[in-house]
Design a protein around this motif. Structure first.
Motif, PDB file in Angstrom:
ATOM      1  N   ALA A 123       1.045  -0.934  -0.145  1.00 53.62           N
ATOM      2  CA  ALA A 123       0.633   0.099   0.072  1.00 53.62           C
ATOM      3  C   ALA A 123       0.321   0.692   0.167  1.00 53.62           C
ATOM      4  N   GLN A 124       1.783   1.788   1.234  1.00 53.83           N
ATOM      5  CA  GLN A 124       3.033   2.600   0.494  1.00 53.83           C
ATOM      6  C   GLN A 124       3.560   2.821  -0.633  1.00 53.83           C
ATOM      7  N   SER A 125       3.472   1.788  -1.349  1.00 54.43           N
ATOM      8  CA  SER A 125       4.382   1.466  -2.810  1.00 54.43           C
ATOM      9  C   SER A 125       2.902   2.465  -3.622  1.00 54.43           C
ATOM     10  N   TYR A 126       2.059   1.827  -3.904  1.00 53.70           N
ATOM     11  CA  TYR A 126       0.569   2.498  -4.696  1.00 53.70           C
ATOM     12  C   TYR A 126       0.287   3.403  -3.946  1.00 53.70           C
ATOM     13  N   MET A 127       0.640   4.526  -2.974  1.00 51.98           N
ATOM     14  CA  MET A 127       0.257   5.320  -2.380  1.00 51.98           C
ATOM     15  C   MET A 127       1.114   6.604  -2.867  1.00 51.98           C
ATOM     16  N   GLN A 128       2.687   6.289  -3.359  1.00 53.75           N
ATOM     17  CA  GLN A 128       3.463   6.038  -3.671  1.00 53.75           C
ATOM     18  C   GLN A 128       3.176   6.740  -5.162  1.00 53.75           C
ATOM     19  N   ALA A 129       3.058   5.391  -5.951  1.00 49.31           N
ATOM     20  CA  ALA A 129       3.112   6.215  -7.117  1.00 49.31           C
ATOM     21  C   ALA A 129       1.473   7.023  -7.176  1.00 49.31           C
ATOM     22  N   ILE A 130       0.471   6.922  -6.516  1.00 49.81           N
ATOM     23  CA  ILE A 130      -0.523   7.917  -6.932  1.00 49.81           C
ATOM     24  C   ILE A 130       0.102   9.538  -6.434  1.00 49.81           C
ATOM     25  N   TRP A 131       0.873   9.616  -5.152  1.00 52.44           N
ATOM     26  CA  TRP A 131       1.033  10.793  -4.781  1.00 52.44           C
ATOM     27  C   TRP A 131       2.558  11.712  -5.876  1.00 52.44           C
ATOM     28  N   GLU A 132       2.801  10.625  -6.460  1.00 51.39           N
ATOM     29  CA  GLU A 132       3.862  10.878  -7.373  1.00 51.39           C
ATOM     30  C   GLU A 132       3.371  11.673  -8.993  1.00 51.39           C
ATOM     31  N   HIS A 133       2.106  10.484  -9.109  1.00 52.21           N
ATOM     32  CA  HIS A 133       1.333  11.163 -10.625  1.00 52.21           C
ATOM     33  C   HIS A 133       1.008  12.260 -11.092  1.00 52.21           C
ATOM     34  N   ASP A 134       1.268  13.046 -12.030  1.00 55.96           N
ATOM     35  CA  ASP A 134       0.982  14.512 -12.126  1.00 55.96           C
ATOM     36  C   ASP A 134      -0.088  15.079 -11.966  1.00 55.96           C
ATOM     37  N   TRP A 135      -1.216  14.778 -12.412  1.00 55.64           N
ATOM     38  CA  TRP A 135      -2.490  15.138 -11.306  1.00 55.64           C
ATOM     39  C   TRP A 135      -2.441  15.447 -10.169  1.00 55.64           C
ATOM     40  N   MET A 136      -2.038  13.698  -9.788  1.00 55.05           N
ATOM     41  CA  MET A 136      -1.923  14.235  -8.258  1.00 55.05           C
ATOM     42  C   MET A 136      -1.390  15.451  -7.329  1.00 55.05           C
ATOM     43  N   ALA A 137      -0.127  15.722  -8.232  1.00 53.30           N
ATOM     44  CA  ALA A 137       0.735  17.012  -7.806  1.00 53.30           C
ATOM     45  C   ALA A 137      -0.023  18.377  -8.819  1.00 53.30           C
ATOM     46  N   GLN A 138      -0.879  18.387  -9.658  1.00 54.39           N
ATOM     47  CA  GLN A 138      -0.941  19.413  -9.454  1.00 54.39           C
ATOM     48  C   GLN A 138      -2.493  19.636  -8.873  1.00 54.39           C
ATOM     49  N   TRP A 139      -3.231  18.585  -8.220  1.00 60.41           N
ATOM     50  CA  TRP A 139      -4.137  19.395  -7.489  1.00 60.41           C
ATOM     51  C   TRP A 139      -3.942  19.568  -6.133  1.00 60.41           C
ATOM     52  N   ILE A 140      -2.794  19.508  -6.006  1.00 60.14           N
ATOM     53  CA  ILE A 140      -1.965  19.785  -4.326  1.00 60.14           C
ATOM     54  C   ILE A 140      -1.446  20.736  -4.739  1.00 60.14           C
ATOM     55  N   ALA A 141      -1.029  20.984  -5.883  1.00 65.02           N
ATOM     56  CA  ALA A 141      -1.120  22.509  -5.867  1.00 65.02           C
ATOM     57  C   ALA A 141      -1.122  23.269  -6.144  1.00 65.02           C
ATOM     58  N   ALA A 142      -2.784  23.239  -6.622  1.00 69.26           N
ATOM     59  CA  ALA A 142      -4.407  23.934  -6.078  1.00 69.26           C
ATOM     60  C   ALA A 142      -4.263  24.048  -5.526  1.00 69.26           C
ATOM     61  N   SER A 143      -4.512  23.756  -3.728  1.00 75.63           N
ATOM     62  CA  SER A 143      -5.510  23.469  -2.868  1.00 75.63           C
ATOM     63  C   SER A 143      -4.336  24.082  -1.781  1.00 75.63           C
ATOM     64  N   GLU A 144      -2.860  24.088  -2.221  1.00 70.08           N
ATOM     65  CA  GLU A 144      -2.533  25.421  -1.103  1.00 70.08           C
ATOM     66  C   GLU A 144      -2.168  26.931  -2.099  1.00 70.08           C
ATOM     67  N   ASP A 145      -2.726  26.870  -3.327  1.00 72.12           N
ATOM     68  CA  ASP A 145      -2.642  27.796  -3.676  1.00 72.12           C
ATOM     69  C   ASP A 145      -4.218  28.468  -3.501  1.00 72.12           C
ATOM     70  N   GLU A 146      -5.091  27.603  -2.622  1.00 71.35           N
ATOM     71  CA  GLU A 146      -6.795  28.095  -2.533  1.00 71.35           C
ATOM     72  C   GLU A 146      -6.455  29.070  -1.096  1.00 71.35           C
ATOM     73  N   GLU A 147      -7.115  30.069  -1.478  1.00 73.94           N
ATOM     74  CA  GLU A 147      -7.679  31.871  -0.659  1.00 73.94           C
ATOM     75  C   GLU A 147      -8.298  30.926  -0.045  1.00 73.94           C
ATOM     76  N   TRP A 148      -9.307  30.192   0.033  1.00 76.01           N
ATOM     77  CA  TRP A 148     -10.903  30.021   0.740  1.00 76.01           C
ATOM     78  C   TRP A 148     -10.544  29.893   2.075  1.00 76.01           C
ATOM     79  N   VAL A 149     -10.497  30.474   2.905  1.00 75.70           N
ATOM     80  CA  VAL A 149     -10.309  29.623   4.601  1.00 75.70           C
ATOM     81  C   VAL A 149     -11.645  29.774   4.635  1.00 75.70           C
ATOM     82  N   ILE A 150     -12.010  28.295   6.079  1.00 74.46           N
ATOM     83  CA  ILE A 150     -13.304  28.322   7.343  1.00 74.46           C
ATOM     84  C   ILE A 150     -12.376  28.496   8.336  1.00 74.46           C
TER      85      ILE A 150
END
Length: 86
Positions: free
Chosen positions: A53-80
């Motif tokens: 599962a660690q190997s699978y999770m690493q493959a997901i975490w390193e996928h380009d789409w995941m990296a884009q999703w993470i970057a977009a979340s870090e740029d999110e300005e909306w806060v609760i």
């Protein structure tokens, strides 16, 4: 528990169909997109998982789409405010 069930599903998919690559069914697909938020939660909360599962999770975490999703979340300005920690 739900975590155990998810790990069982991942293990079965990898064992039966994962020989063609690091994702649940070998190549990246809809199932991996579905589980990407779960991978994020497991990573964020430090859920201990077995090696496969660690190997699978690493493959997901390193996928380009995941990296884009993470970057977009870090740029999110909306806060609760009530969910922010000091």
């Amino acid at each position: 528990s739900e975590i155990v069930r998810i790990l069982q599903l991942w293990a079965e998919a990898r064992a039966r169909h994962g020989s063609a690559g690091p994702f649940l069914f070998g190549t990246f697909g809809a199932a991996d997109i579905f589980y990407a938020p779960i991978v994020s939660r497991f990573t964020t909360y430090g859920i201990g998982v077995p090696g496969f599962a660690q190997s699978y999770m690493q493959a997901i975490w390193e996928h380009d789409w995941m990296a884009q999703w993470i970057a977009a979340s870090e740029d999110e300005e909306w806060v609760i405010e009530q969910f922010e920690t000091a």
